[in-house]
Design an enzyme around this catalytic site. Structure first.
Site, PDB file in Angstrom:
ATOM      1  N   ASN A 241      -7.956  -3.581  14.044  1.00  0.00           N
ATOM      2  CA  ASN A 241      -9.307  -3.957  13.601  1.00  0.00           C
ATOM      3  C   ASN A 241      -9.256  -5.119  12.600  1.00  0.00           C
ATOM      4  O   ASN A 241     -10.244  -5.407  11.940  1.00  0.00           O
ATOM      5  CB  ASN A 241     -10.033  -2.737  12.999  1.00  0.00           C
ATOM      6  CG  ASN A 241      -9.322  -2.191  11.763  1.00  0.00           C
ATOM      7  OD1 ASN A 241      -8.359  -2.788  11.281  1.00  0.00           O
ATOM      8  ND2 ASN A 241      -9.797  -1.065  11.256  1.00  0.00           N
TER       9      ASN A 241
ATOM     10  N   GLU B 203      -9.949  -2.287   5.080  1.00  0.00           N
ATOM     11  CA  GLU B 203     -10.656  -2.016   6.331  1.00  0.00           C
ATOM     12  C   GLU B 203     -11.873  -2.937   6.468  1.00  0.00           C
ATOM     13  O   GLU B 203     -12.351  -3.493   5.474  1.00  0.00           O
ATOM     14  CB  GLU B 203     -11.093  -0.551   6.356  1.00  0.00           C
ATOM     15  CG  GLU B 203      -9.944   0.455   6.249  1.00  0.00           C
ATOM     16  CD  GLU B 203      -9.121   0.583   7.539  1.00  0.00           C
ATOM     17  OE1 GLU B 203      -9.262  -0.264   8.441  1.00  0.00           O
ATOM     18  OE2 GLU B 203      -8.324   1.534   7.624  1.00  0.00           O
TER      19      GLU B 203
ATOM     20  N   ASP C   8       0.810  -1.216   0.000  1.00  0.00           N
ATOM     21  CA  ASP C   8       0.000   0.000   0.000  1.00  0.00           C
ATOM     22  C   ASP C   8       0.845   1.270   0.000  1.00  0.00           C
ATOM     23  O   ASP C   8       2.054   1.236   0.254  1.00  0.00           O
ATOM     24  CB  ASP C   8      -0.960  -0.006   1.204  1.00  0.00           C
ATOM     25  CG  ASP C   8      -0.325  -0.540   2.487  1.00  0.00           C
ATOM     26  OD1 ASP C   8       0.911  -0.577   2.556  1.00  0.00           O
ATOM     27  OD2 ASP C   8      -1.058  -0.912   3.403  1.00  0.00           O
TER      28      ASP C   8
ATOM     29  N   HIS D  13      -7.349  -5.253   9.919  1.00  0.00           N
ATOM     30  CA  HIS D  13      -7.003  -4.926   8.529  1.00  0.00           C
ATOM     31  C   HIS D  13      -5.662  -5.527   8.130  1.00  0.00           C
ATOM     32  O   HIS D  13      -4.763  -5.684   8.957  1.00  0.00           O
ATOM     33  CB  HIS D  13      -7.076  -3.411   8.254  1.00  0.00           C
ATOM     34  CG  HIS D  13      -5.983  -2.591   8.854  1.00  0.00           C
ATOM     35  ND1 HIS D  13      -6.223  -1.395   9.505  1.00  0.00           N
ATOM     36  CD2 HIS D  13      -4.636  -2.753   8.885  1.00  0.00           C
ATOM     37  CE1 HIS D  13      -5.075  -0.880   9.891  1.00  0.00           C
ATOM     38  NE2 HIS D  13      -4.100  -1.694   9.538  1.00  0.00           N
TER      39      HIS D  13
END
Ligand code: F6R
Length: 241
Positions: free
Chosen positions: A136, A143, A67, A138
């Site tokens: 979370n 997400e 990313d 990811h």
């Protein structure tokens, strides 16, 4: 899924670097999928150390990162390109022309993403994909709720991810709101996956992702369906399993 238990961060880094270096030694022209974030820094440092000793050769290696922030240039200290250059690329004999990240300066998101998808397809398979994991669940910047079918796409970062990343920026207002990320579909196509986790704050998500239901709400849970995943985590990160 194989879980390798490490004593602490240093031990995790060494064990993870062992797996990466075995990949490079077995296939000198391999394609490595790489991650940024705090977790793999020690792994990269260990690889650099072994390179300096003469035990590793990156000259034929190709890398594709997961990313990049949208809107940050390569020379911006917070960009993932800069991170990779600082932690690995400038310290080993990798050919800079074979190190790839999404183009954060491409304002046309569709173009940035389709260019990156094409690039990955042209490279053939990713031999080994290194991953960290967010609180979370990811992986990359995928997400909660993102389709498992997604390829490279532009994401609006969640408040929790922006807060977690804030530590690298002067204020939350400086944290980019969007990023380009490989999608789950792309990540799942890697031949082998190596996920790293360290620290007590990752214990809950490690439990949910790998011992809970497979759901887009916990993106990393999809890795339960991949046939070659190794998790290298320290005792703190494994404390709830
Ligand atoms: C970074 C990335 C992210 C991180 C994750 C964990 O390229 O894709 O998914 O791996 O946010 O970050 P750290 O390691 O800082 O806890």
């Amino acid at each position: 899924m194989k879980i390798i238990r490490a004593k602490d961060y240093k031990d995790m880094s060494r064990k993870a670097a062992n797996i990466v270096s075995a990949q490079i030694i077995m296939k000198p022209n391999c394609v490595l999928g790489l991650a940024t974030g705090s977790t793999p820094i020690g792994t990269y440092a260990q690889l650099v150390e072994w390179y300096n000793k003469g035990d590793l050769d990156f000259s034929e290696v190709t890398t594709v990162n997961l990313d990049e922030y949208k809107g940050l240039s390569r020379d911006n200290e917070q960009s993932y390109y800069y991170f990779m250059k600082e932690n690995l690329f400038s310290k080993v004999n990798i050919n800079p022309e074979r190190t790839f990240l999404p183009d954060g300066m491409e304002t046309d998101s569709d173009k940035a993403c389709s260019d990156y998808n094409r690039l990955i397809a042209n490279l053939g398979e990713v031999d080994l994909q290194v991953l960290g994991i967010g609180h979370n669940g990811h992986i990359g910047f995928n997400e909660p709720g993102t389709s498992f079918e997604a390829e490279t796409h532009c994401v609006d970062l969640t408040e929790s991810t922006m807060k977690a990343n804030q530590r690298f920026f002067e204020s939350i207002d400086d944290v980019p709101r969007q990023a380009y990320t490989m999608g789950i579909k792309t990540i799942m196509q890697a031949k082998k996956i190596l996920l790293l986790a360290s620290g007590e704050d990752k214990a809950q998500i490690i439990k949910e992702a790998f011992f809970g239901p497979i759901t887009p709400q916990v993106q990393a849970s999809v890795l339960q369906l991949h046939n070659d995943v190794t998790i290298v985590a320290d005792e703190a990160a494994l404390s709830l399993i």
